[in-house]
Design a protein around this motif. Sequence first.
Motif, PDB file in Angstrom:
ATOM      1  N   GLN A  98      28.364  41.551  44.669  1.00  0.00           N
ATOM      2  CA  GLN A  98      27.182  41.910  45.444  1.00  0.00           C
ATOM      3  C   GLN A  98      26.434  40.637  45.829  1.00  0.00           C
ATOM      4  OE1 GLN A  98      26.261  45.133  46.083  1.00  0.00           O
ATOM      5  NE2 GLN A  98      28.006  45.976  44.978  1.00  0.00           N
ATOM      6  N   PRO A  99      25.891  40.569  47.032  1.00  0.00           N
ATOM      7  CA  PRO A  99      25.093  39.384  47.375  1.00  0.00           C
ATOM      8  C   PRO A  99      23.743  39.409  46.655  1.00  0.00           C
ATOM      9  CG  PRO A  99      25.111  40.923  49.199  1.00  0.00           C
ATOM     10  CD  PRO A  99      26.041  41.472  48.154  1.00  0.00           C
ATOM     11  N   ASP A 100      23.360  38.251  46.148  1.00  0.00           N
ATOM     12  CA  ASP A 100      22.062  38.124  45.500  1.00  0.00           C
ATOM     13  C   ASP A 100      20.985  38.168  46.574  1.00  0.00           C
ATOM     14  OD1 ASP A 100      19.810  35.974  44.469  1.00  0.00           O
ATOM     15  OD2 ASP A 100      20.652  37.190  42.847  1.00  0.00           O
ATOM     16  N   PRO A 101      19.929  38.976  46.404  1.00  0.00           N
ATOM     17  CA  PRO A 101      18.927  39.077  47.467  1.00  0.00           C
ATOM     18  C   PRO A 101      18.136  37.790  47.708  1.00  0.00           C
ATOM     19  CG  PRO A 101      18.307  40.406  45.575  1.00  0.00           C
ATOM     20  CD  PRO A 101      19.663  39.864  45.309  1.00  0.00           C
ATOM     21  N   LEU A 102      18.003  36.953  46.689  1.00  0.00           N
ATOM     22  CA  LEU A 102      17.212  35.742  46.840  1.00  0.00           C
ATOM     23  C   LEU A 102      18.020  34.592  47.438  1.00  0.00           C
ATOM     24  CD1 LEU A 102      14.503  34.376  46.339  1.00  0.00           C
ATOM     25  CD2 LEU A 102      15.302  33.778  44.061  1.00  0.00           C
ATOM     26  N   THR A 103      19.198  34.348  46.890  1.00  0.00           N
ATOM     27  CA  THR A 103      19.982  33.193  47.328  1.00  0.00           C
ATOM     28  C   THR A 103      21.091  33.549  48.303  1.00  0.00           C
ATOM     29  OG1 THR A 103      21.506  33.395  45.473  1.00  0.00           O
ATOM     30  CG2 THR A 103      19.563  32.013  45.147  1.00  0.00           C
ATOM     31  N   GLY A 104      21.552  34.812  48.282  1.00  0.00           N
ATOM     32  CA  GLY A 104      22.656  35.207  49.138  1.00  0.00           C
ATOM     33  C   GLY A 104      24.017  34.918  48.546  1.00  0.00           C
ATOM     34  N   TRP A 105      24.065  34.361  47.340  1.00  0.00           N
ATOM     35  CA  TRP A 105      25.340  34.069  46.698  1.00  0.00           C
ATOM     36  C   TRP A 105      25.967  35.359  46.204  1.00  0.00           C
ATOM     37  CZ3 TRP A 105      23.973  29.379  43.101  1.00  0.00           C
ATOM     38  CH2 TRP A 105      23.606  28.289  43.894  1.00  0.00           C
ATOM     39  N   ALA A 106      27.283  35.420  46.208  1.00  0.00           N
ATOM     40  CA  ALA A 106      27.983  36.600  45.726  1.00  0.00           C
ATOM     41  C   ALA A 106      28.158  36.497  44.218  1.00  0.00           C
ATOM     42  CB  ALA A 106      29.334  36.725  46.405  1.00  0.00           C
ATOM     43  N   GLY A 107      27.924  37.606  43.531  1.00  0.00           N
ATOM     44  CA  GLY A 107      28.080  37.618  42.085  1.00  0.00           C
ATOM     45  C   GLY A 107      28.236  39.038  41.579  1.00  0.00           C
ATOM     46  N   SER A 108      28.632  39.146  40.325  1.00  0.00           N
ATOM     47  CA  SER A 108      28.776  40.457  39.699  1.00  0.00           C
ATOM     48  C   SER A 108      28.516  40.311  38.210  1.00  0.00           C
ATOM     49  CB  SER A 108      30.171  41.031  39.940  1.00  0.00           C
ATOM     50  OG  SER A 108      31.134  40.319  39.212  1.00  0.00           O
ATOM     51  N   GLY A 109      28.481  41.430  37.528  1.00  0.00           N
ATOM     52  CA  GLY A 109      28.271  41.415  36.089  1.00  0.00           C
ATOM     53  C   GLY A 109      29.562  41.289  35.314  1.00  0.00           C
ATOM     54  N   ASP A 110      30.679  41.158  36.000  1.00  0.00           N
ATOM     55  CA  ASP A 110      31.986  41.067  35.354  1.00  0.00           C
ATOM     56  C   ASP A 110      32.250  39.617  34.965  1.00  0.00           C
ATOM     57  OD1 ASP A 110      34.516  41.606  34.442  1.00  0.00           O
ATOM     58  OD2 ASP A 110      35.421  41.614  36.427  1.00  0.00           O
ATOM     59  N   THR A 111      32.207  39.315  33.678  1.00  0.00           N
ATOM     60  CA  THR A 111      32.402  37.936  33.224  1.00  0.00           C
ATOM     61  C   THR A 111      33.877  37.566  33.084  1.00  0.00           C
ATOM     62  OG1 THR A 111      32.205  38.650  30.930  1.00  0.00           O
ATOM     63  CG2 THR A 111      30.210  37.867  32.021  1.00  0.00           C
ATOM     64  N   ARG A 112      34.786  38.555  33.153  1.00  0.00           N
ATOM     65  CA  ARG A 112      36.217  38.242  33.051  1.00  0.00           C
ATOM     66  C   ARG A 112      36.704  37.483  34.274  1.00  0.00           C
ATOM     67  NH1 ARG A 112      37.656  43.946  30.793  1.00  0.00           N
ATOM     68  NH2 ARG A 112      36.925  44.421  32.865  1.00  0.00           N
ATOM     69  N   ASP A 113      35.923  37.458  35.331  1.00  0.00           N
ATOM     70  CA  ASP A 113      36.285  36.715  36.540  1.00  0.00           C
ATOM     71  C   ASP A 113      36.324  35.211  36.272  1.00  0.00           C
ATOM     72  OD1 ASP A 113      36.855  36.411  39.296  1.00  0.00           O
ATOM     73  OD2 ASP A 113      34.759  35.911  39.665  1.00  0.00           O
ATOM     74  N   GLN A 114      35.655  34.764  35.239  1.00  0.00           N
ATOM     75  CA  GLN A 114      35.559  33.348  34.937  1.00  0.00           C
ATOM     76  C   GLN A 114      36.693  32.846  34.039  1.00  0.00           C
ATOM     77  OE1 GLN A 114      31.733  32.979  33.112  1.00  0.00           O
ATOM     78  NE2 GLN A 114      30.682  33.930  34.829  1.00  0.00           N
ATOM     79  N   ILE A 115      37.523  33.749  33.527  1.00  0.00           N
ATOM     80  CA  ILE A 115      38.566  33.379  32.567  1.00  0.00           C
ATOM     81  C   ILE A 115      39.872  33.101  33.290  1.00  0.00           C
ATOM     82  CG2 ILE A 115      39.920  34.153  30.603  1.00  0.00           C
ATOM     83  CD1 ILE A 115      37.538  35.872  29.802  1.00  0.00           C
ATOM     84  N   ARG A 116      40.457  31.936  33.025  1.00  0.00           N
ATOM     85  CA  ARG A 116      41.773  31.569  33.528  1.00  0.00           C
ATOM     86  C   ARG A 116      42.533  30.910  32.383  1.00  0.00           C
ATOM     87  NH1 ARG A 116      38.375  31.451  37.509  1.00  0.00           N
ATOM     88  NH2 ARG A 116      38.951  32.091  39.610  1.00  0.00           N
ATOM     89  N   LEU A 117      43.656  31.505  32.017  1.00  0.00           N
ATOM     90  CA  LEU A 117      44.472  30.966  30.935  1.00  0.00           C
ATOM     91  C   LEU A 117      45.754  30.405  31.517  1.00  0.00           C
ATOM     92  CD1 LEU A 117      44.092  33.910  28.394  1.00  0.00           C
ATOM     93  CD2 LEU A 117      42.836  31.769  28.424  1.00  0.00           C
ATOM     94  N   LEU A 118      46.205  29.260  31.005  1.00  0.00           N
ATOM     95  CA  LEU A 118      47.434  28.625  31.463  1.00  0.00           C
ATOM     96  C   LEU A 118      48.506  28.740  30.391  1.00  0.00           C
ATOM     97  CD1 LEU A 118      45.968  25.388  33.072  1.00  0.00           C
ATOM     98  CD2 LEU A 118      46.678  27.477  34.207  1.00  0.00           C
ATOM     99  N   PHE A 119      49.736  28.999  30.830  1.00  0.00           N
ATOM    100  CA  PHE A 119      50.874  29.147  29.926  1.00  0.00           C
ATOM    101  C   PHE A 119      52.038  28.332  30.469  1.00  0.00           C
ATOM    102  CE2 PHE A 119      48.332  32.931  29.392  1.00  0.00           C
ATOM    103  CZ  PHE A 119      48.277  33.074  28.020  1.00  0.00           C
TER     104      PHE A 119
END
Length: 93
Positions: free
Chosen positions: A35-56
Amino acid sequence: MPIARIFQRPKNSMQSGRARTDQWQLEFEPAEAKQPDPLTGWAGSGDTRDQIRLLFPTAEAAVAHCERQGWDYNLVPAPEKKLKLQAYADNFR
């Protein structure tokens, strides 16, 4: 239940070498739309799993990790590498 996507990292268009393209990466599918933030216009969500990247080192290691954790996963096969062989003299034909 989180759904993981396992894929081989592609070569960045800005790099000439093949550094870190032999590794397999695990990312989670987004659980909710951004969802776009109303103040800054940046896109964000409450899903924190979007930040996880594992390498194998291998796809099998990534699949084994998902199965140990009880996660569903989608394994994206590695793209076929195509070589474009041409000589420098071909530029002047």
